[in-house]
Design a protein around this motif. Structure first.
Motif, PDB file in Angstrom:
ATOM      1  N   LEU A   1       0.825  -1.205   0.000  1.00  0.00           N
ATOM      2  CA  LEU A   1       0.000   0.000   0.000  1.00  0.00           C
ATOM      3  C   LEU A   1       0.865   1.264   0.000  1.00  0.00           C
ATOM      4  O   LEU A   1       0.497   2.280  -0.588  1.00  0.00           O
ATOM      5  CB  LEU A   1      -0.926   0.006   1.222  1.00  0.00           C
ATOM      6  N   SER A   2       2.026   1.188   0.641  1.00  0.00           N
ATOM      7  CA  SER A   2       2.909   2.361   0.709  1.00  0.00           C
ATOM      8  C   SER A   2       3.507   2.708  -0.641  1.00  0.00           C
ATOM      9  O   SER A   2       4.096   3.776  -0.811  1.00  0.00           O
ATOM     10  CB  SER A   2       4.040   2.115   1.718  1.00  0.00           C
ATOM     11  N   TYR A   3       3.345   1.816  -1.618  1.00  0.00           N
ATOM     12  CA  TYR A   3       3.930   2.068  -2.941  1.00  0.00           C
ATOM     13  C   TYR A   3       3.210   3.172  -3.709  1.00  0.00           C
ATOM     14  O   TYR A   3       3.580   3.478  -4.848  1.00  0.00           O
ATOM     15  CB  TYR A   3       3.937   0.778  -3.761  1.00  0.00           C
TER      16      TYR A   3
ATOM     17  N   LEU B   1       0.484  14.386  -0.093  1.00  0.00           N
ATOM     18  CA  LEU B   1      -0.607  13.521   0.350  1.00  0.00           C
ATOM     19  C   LEU B   1      -0.194  12.055   0.320  1.00  0.00           C
ATOM     20  O   LEU B   1      -0.379  11.318   1.296  1.00  0.00           O
ATOM     21  CB  LEU B   1      -1.830  13.739  -0.544  1.00  0.00           C
ATOM     22  N   TYR B   2       0.401  11.617  -0.806  1.00  0.00           N
ATOM     23  CA  TYR B   2       0.812  10.218  -0.924  1.00  0.00           C
ATOM     24  C   TYR B   2       1.974   9.902   0.011  1.00  0.00           C
ATOM     25  O   TYR B   2       2.091   8.777   0.501  1.00  0.00           O
ATOM     26  CB  TYR B   2       1.182   9.895  -2.367  1.00  0.00           C
ATOM     27  N   GLY B   3       2.824  10.895   0.265  1.00  0.00           N
ATOM     28  CA  GLY B   3       3.920  10.693   1.207  1.00  0.00           C
ATOM     29  C   GLY B   3       3.416  10.430   2.608  1.00  0.00           C
ATOM     30  O   GLY B   3       3.921   9.555   3.322  1.00  0.00           O
ATOM     31  N   ILE B   4       2.408  11.211   3.009  1.00  0.00           N
ATOM     32  CA  ILE B   4       1.826  11.028   4.347  1.00  0.00           C
ATOM     33  C   ILE B   4       1.113   9.682   4.443  1.00  0.00           C
ATOM     34  O   ILE B   4       1.276   8.942   5.422  1.00  0.00           O
ATOM     35  CB  ILE B   4       0.854  12.186   4.661  1.00  0.00           C
ATOM     36  N   ILE B   5       0.335   9.355   3.406  1.00  0.00           N
ATOM     37  CA  ILE B   5      -0.387   8.062   3.406  1.00  0.00           C
ATOM     38  C   ILE B   5       0.605   6.901   3.422  1.00  0.00           C
ATOM     39  O   ILE B   5       0.481   5.967   4.231  1.00  0.00           O
ATOM     40  CB  ILE B   5      -1.303   7.963   2.173  1.00  0.00           C
ATOM     41  N   GLY B   6       1.603   6.950   2.531  1.00  0.00           N
ATOM     42  CA  GLY B   6       2.570   5.863   2.445  1.00  0.00           C
ATOM     43  C   GLY B   6       3.358   5.669   3.721  1.00  0.00           C
ATOM     44  O   GLY B   6       3.578   4.535   4.170  1.00  0.00           O
TER      45      GLY B   6
END
Length: 533
Positions: free
Chosen positions: A38-40, A205-210
């Protein structure tokens, strides 16, 4: 599922490392492992938009951007074995014993990965900053992937549990890819796509989620406990010193290189590489040529590629559940053949479609292409699942050779070899296309180029897939043999004598390792080049 007691071969102990990792995993642990895929979303953002962002909004030239990106990937391929080497040995220090030898790597890699990832999206920084941020991002990303690839063997010895871990990893990757594609469309709609702020906000956003899901993974995964098998550092020193002698930097570098090369001595690993490289190479050919095949051979528009990709991702999630079940029942090699044979027939059908494409309506071509893509994705899902499942048994073979658990070493080498071959394959495809007369930027291609594209897209993957199928017959580690191997490992862990090995077990060990039985269980130089056996 506990392993069977094969006569007197199995010695029961009150507590052993194998018993600790033989019980069923909790869903918390399984979902924790899935967070790596998911972190990808961070990695996908890099791969999809970094070059465009640098050349469009940061005013970095295409040549400089290409060098910058290529250098980072080269660094990742080189440093991967170093991460594997270090993580295998982290139980030798207090940090590793406190947090775990894999978690202790993540303590450094997760925050560093986020920081250097984010630096790549901040405008108006010097080129040197982008260069080193990219290099360090890939360096720490290699540490995370090394931990990820090694965890299925690390977390459990149960074949069914390993199959489930491989499956949830595939499902999480598909969900992450679908989520990113859908959300990107929405974010571009509300933020626009012609300003740097949109890309920076998306990257943040994706950095925080990942990073958040990686932290959840850090808190959820489980590892093998510290014992003699996981104390890999004890094999690094001179014979008889228990590994306590300090090893200088020069000898340590030699040891890193030697550990990278010596795994190729392992016969079953070489056979596995045949499966893995075949699977990766035919998927790379298909992925690299797919857009060209759709646009120039089938004469369809680019939106068809996006539609087919989204549909295939969703269908692939459904397929994983089936292959989790079937792979655990019939084993990796048979599941690979099931998926591979199906893929071969679909590629043949794709070639037939290409030959009649100009004679049927565009709508019919699109429907046939998407339909065939679904069947192909079923087979590909099976091949990938079977390959990843087969890989989880390789550290068990290594343990009978070295008496140590080196999941990190094999995970890193797996990734490095993949990087090398995929890069070389992409270059070869480009050269072949150029030789056939491919015209860059053109709306259509010469007839000989169209025919060459159809042949490359269809027949090269078929040949590569057939090679993989051949290697499935060379693999010896089916479920029954795995039981026998683990029983022998348990017996030796418990202090059993190598002199008491049964003829059946001796023959199995020698067929898996490619070594005489007497040279196994640490009586070799596979870990330590100075060890004479």
């Amino acid at each position: 599922m506990p392993r069977a007691n094969n006569g007197n071969n199995r010695i029961h102990c009150a507590t052993t490392a194998s018993e600790a990792v033989d019980a069923a995993l909790s869903w918390k642990s399984k979902l924790g492992y899935a967070t790596f895929s998911l972190s990808y979303v961070m990695q996908t953002m890099i791969v999809t938009w970094q070059m465009f962002y640098f050349t469009t909004f940061l005013n970095v030239s295409m040549a400089v951007t290409a060098v910058l990106i290529a250098t980072g990937k080269i660094v990742a391929s080189v440093i991967g074995p170093v991460w594997g080497y270090i993580s295998d040995r982290m139980y030798h220090n207090a940090l590793g014993r406190r947090f775990g030898r894999r978690r202790s790597i993540l303590i450094f890699a997760i925050p560093a990965n986020f920081v250097f990832y984010l630096l790549l999206w901040i405008p108006n920084l010097p080129i040197a900053v982008y260069f080193f941020a990219n290099l360090l991002y890939w360096a720490f990303f290699a540490g995370i992937t090394t931990v990820q690839y090694g965890l299925p063997s690390e977390m459990t010895e149960n074949p069914s549990q390993r199959a489930q871990l491989v499956g949830v990893n595939q499902i999480a990757g598909a969900i992450g890819g679908t989520f990113l594609s859908v959300l990107n469309v929405y974010l571009f709609t509300i933020w626009g796509k012609d300003n740097w702020e949109s890309y920076f906000n998306m990257a943040l956003l994706y950095g925080i989620i990942g990073t958040a899901v990686l932290v959840l993974g850090f808190l959820s995964i489980q590892e093998r406990p510290f014992d003699e098998s996981t104390n890999v550092a004890s094999a690094d020193g001179a014979a008889g010193d228990g590994g306590e002698t300090h090893i200088g930097v020069g000898k340590r570098l030699v040891s890193v290189v030697w550990n990278f090369l010596s795994v190729l001595k392992v016969k079953e690993f070489r056979n596995y590489l045949g499966l893995y490289l075949s699977e990766e190479m035919f998927r790379t050919v298909r992925g690299t040529l797919n857009t060209y095949f759709v646009i120039f051979v089938l004469l369809l528009d680019p939106q068809t590629v996006s539609l087919a990709t989204g549909v295939n991702l969703l269908f692939g999630i459904a397929c994983v559940g089936f292959f989790i079940w079937i792979t655990a029942r019939i084993g990796g090699p048979r599941a690979y053949r099931l998926g591979g044979i199906e893929v071969i027939f679909v590629f043949l059908a794709m070639f037939m479609l290409a030959m009649v494409a100009s004679h049927i309506p565009a709508g019919t071509r699109a429907v046939l292409y998407i339909g065939l893509g679904l069947f192909m994705n079923f087979g590909i899902t099976g091949v990938v699942n079977a390959t990843q499942y087969t890989y989880t048994f390789i550290p068990d073979v290594d343990e009978i050779i070295t008496s140590k658990r080196r999941e990190g070493q094999y995970a890193a080498i797996n990734s490095t070899i993949d990087d090398i071959f995929s890069s070389a394959e992409t270059i070869v495809i480009g050269l072949v296309l150029e030789a056939t007369g491919f015209v860059e930027g053109a709306q259509s291609q010469p007839p000989q180029t169209v025919f060459a594209l159809a042949c490359l897209f269809s027949f090269v993957p078929i040949v590569i897939c057939l090679v993989g199928i051949v290697f499935t017959y060379r693999l010896k580690l089916n479920r029954e043999n795995h039981e026998l191997l683990l029983d022998e490992i348990d017996r030796l862990r418990a202090g059993g004598s190598m002199d008491d090995v049964t003829p059946e077990t001796r023959a199995l060990v020698e067929s898996l390792t490619g070594m005489p039985y007497e040279q196994c269980w640490g009586h070799n130089n596979v870990i330590n080049v100075t060890h004479k056996g």
